[in-house]
Design an enzyme around this catalytic site. Structure first.
Site, PDB file in Angstrom:
ATOM      1  N   GLY A 122       8.277  -6.733  10.924  1.00 29.84           N
ATOM      2  CA  GLY A 122       7.435  -5.696  10.347  1.00 29.84           C
ATOM      3  C   GLY A 122       7.106  -4.622  11.371  1.00 29.84           C
ATOM      4  O   GLY A 122       7.498  -4.706  12.539  1.00 29.84           O
ATOM      5  N   PHE A 123       6.369  -3.623  10.930  1.00 25.12           N
ATOM      6  CA  PHE A 123       6.041  -2.485  11.785  1.00 25.12           C
ATOM      7  C   PHE A 123       5.286  -2.911  13.045  1.00 25.12           C
ATOM      8  O   PHE A 123       5.775  -2.737  14.171  1.00 25.12           O
ATOM      9  CB  PHE A 123       5.249  -1.478  10.956  1.00 25.12           C
ATOM     10  CG  PHE A 123       4.455  -0.478  11.746  1.00 25.12           C
ATOM     11  CD1 PHE A 123       5.041   0.250  12.770  1.00 25.12           C
ATOM     12  CD2 PHE A 123       3.112  -0.267  11.463  1.00 25.12           C
ATOM     13  CE1 PHE A 123       4.299   1.186  13.506  1.00 25.12           C
ATOM     14  CE2 PHE A 123       2.373   0.666  12.179  1.00 25.12           C
ATOM     15  CZ  PHE A 123       2.964   1.380  13.206  1.00 25.12           C
ATOM     16  N   ILE A 124       4.112  -3.498  12.890  1.00 27.66           N
ATOM     17  CA  ILE A 124       3.338  -3.902  14.069  1.00 27.66           C
ATOM     18  C   ILE A 124       4.006  -5.095  14.753  1.00 27.66           C
ATOM     19  O   ILE A 124       4.060  -5.184  15.981  1.00 27.66           O
ATOM     20  CB  ILE A 124       1.886  -4.214  13.693  1.00 27.66           C
ATOM     21  CG1 ILE A 124       1.197  -2.957  13.148  1.00 27.66           C
ATOM     22  CG2 ILE A 124       1.114  -4.737  14.910  1.00 27.66           C
ATOM     23  CD1 ILE A 124      -0.238  -3.183  12.683  1.00 27.66           C
ATOM     24  N   TYR A 154      -6.101  -7.437  -1.613  1.00 35.03           N
ATOM     25  CA  TYR A 154      -5.525  -7.454  -0.265  1.00 35.03           C
ATOM     26  C   TYR A 154      -6.599  -7.746   0.768  1.00 35.03           C
ATOM     27  O   TYR A 154      -6.480  -8.683   1.573  1.00 35.03           O
ATOM     28  CB  TYR A 154      -4.862  -6.109   0.043  1.00 35.03           C
ATOM     29  CG  TYR A 154      -4.673  -5.872   1.532  1.00 35.03           C
ATOM     30  CD1 TYR A 154      -3.791  -6.652   2.268  1.00 35.03           C
ATOM     31  CD2 TYR A 154      -5.396  -4.886   2.196  1.00 35.03           C
ATOM     32  CE1 TYR A 154      -3.631  -6.448   3.634  1.00 35.03           C
ATOM     33  CE2 TYR A 154      -5.232  -4.676   3.555  1.00 35.03           C
ATOM     34  CZ  TYR A 154      -4.356  -5.453   4.269  1.00 35.03           C
ATOM     35  OH  TYR A 154      -4.212  -5.267   5.623  1.00 35.03           O
ATOM     36  N   LYS A 158      -7.253 -11.251   3.023  1.00 35.43           N
ATOM     37  CA  LYS A 158      -7.265 -11.233   4.486  1.00 35.43           C
ATOM     38  C   LYS A 158      -8.575 -11.785   5.029  1.00 35.43           C
ATOM     39  O   LYS A 158      -8.591 -12.500   6.039  1.00 35.43           O
ATOM     40  CB  LYS A 158      -7.031  -9.806   4.989  1.00 35.43           C
ATOM     41  CG  LYS A 158      -5.647  -9.256   4.689  1.00 35.43           C
ATOM     42  CD  LYS A 158      -4.549  -9.959   5.476  1.00 35.43           C
ATOM     43  CE  LYS A 158      -4.526  -9.496   6.912  1.00 35.43           C
ATOM     44  NZ  LYS A 158      -3.413 -10.117   7.679  1.00 35.43           N
TER      45      LYS A 158
END
Length: 316
Positions: free
Chosen positions: A11-13, A146, A150
């Site tokens: 993924g991005f991070i 979401y 989390k």
């Protein structure tokens, strides 16, 4: 900390966390189901003997048990469903990945005595209206499945810390941007705006644009995640990371837009889930870890623009 697992590594991070770990001479096993991440994000590490990429899903308990074993020193858990609008349309998928998946990771880490860095989100916080900034004691109020999933994952992790004396650190980076971030609706506003500007398209602002964000460049975010996970002083803590400065979406659009690019305000597609003001108080990260951001917003936007111009194939 030599042997490290990164879930959501493509993924991005996650991609930048892998990069940070490899620069610190760690041996890294990346784990991803490629629902959000992409193999090309980590293609630069394919010839690095210290990096292995495994395809798998955190919802698969046997796969997690075989991934996180006694020879793993730390796990950095970034695998998650991350789309706010999608969570409103299909909350079940966010529950299964973000809660059940995290439970699987927690159990595997507990049984193998592996420390865990759990990457959460600033979207769990309640609305703020002061200039002080949001610290870790600020009230939480998840406004989407979401954010709720989390926060539930964080609560599970805290229960393992208090119930088992399990070494876990909960990390809440604020709005992160930079190279390899998606430029569609699942991406971040900086990447979306920059991509549209380069294409000569309008920058579309949802709502009146007065909502603010604390925008953190991705290399600063990755360094924070690794520093906090490896810090004994951070075990059992919740830690924010941000710049301590927020910018309105209107101001951001003006910064990104070049001559000839129009800016348009459009109806908000999920106003009930909008957080009006996000400004981080990063003092705990500074005091506990000695961490502080190094890249300014202007520098970060320029880095991202140059990367996009060179790597058009990464723009979705």
């Amino acid at each position: 900390m030599n042997n490290v697992v990164v879930t959501g590594a493509a993924g991005f991070i996650g991609r930048w966390v892998v990069n940070e770990l490899l620069e610190r001479e760690c041996t890294v096993t990346g784990f991803d189901n490629f629902s959000n991440g992409q193999r090309r994000n980590v293609a630069a590490f394919s010839d690095n003997s210290d990096f292995t990429l495994i395809e798998g899903d955190v919802r698969n308990r046997p796969a997690i048990d075989s991934l996180i074993t006694e020879d793993i020193d730390a796990c950095l858990h970034l695998a998650a469903e991350i789309d706010v609008q999608e969570s409103l349309d299909d909350p079940k998928s966010h529950f299964e990945t973000n809660i059940v998946g995290t439970q699987n990771v927690l159990e595997a880490c507990r049984k193998s005595d592996t420390r865990l860095g759990l990457v959460g989100t600033c979207m769990v916080y309640d609305m703020a209206d002061s200039e002080k900034g949001i610290d870790e004691s600020h009230p939480v109020k998840p406004a989407s499945p979401y954010a709720g999933s989390k926060l539930a994952a964080e609560n599970l992790a805290e229960s393992y810390y208090h119930g088992y004396d399990f070494p876990v650190t909960i990390l809440r980076p604020f709005n992160t941007y930079g190279p390899f971030q998606q430029t569609g609706m699942a991406g971040g506003v900086v990447s979306i705006f920059t991509d549209r500007d380069l294409r000569g398209e309008q920058l579309k602002i949802f709502g009146d644009g007065t909502q603010t964000r604390d925008l953190l460049y991705v290399t600063d975010c990755a360094r924070f995640i690794v520093d906090a996970t490896f810090s004994d002083a951070a075990v059992g803590e919740i830690i924010n990371a941000g710049t301590g400065t927020d910018v309105s979406i209107n101001e951001l659009a003006e910064l990104v837009a070049t001559d000839g690019t129009d800016i348009e305000h459009v109806e908000h597609h999920h106003p009930q889930s909008e957080v009006q003001k996000l400004k981080c108080d990063p003092s705990k990260a500074n005091n506990l870890l000695g961490w502080e951001p190094e890249v300014s917003l202007e520098e970060g936007v320029q880095h991202l623009r140059e990367w996009m111009q060179e790597r058009d194939e990464f723009r979705s």
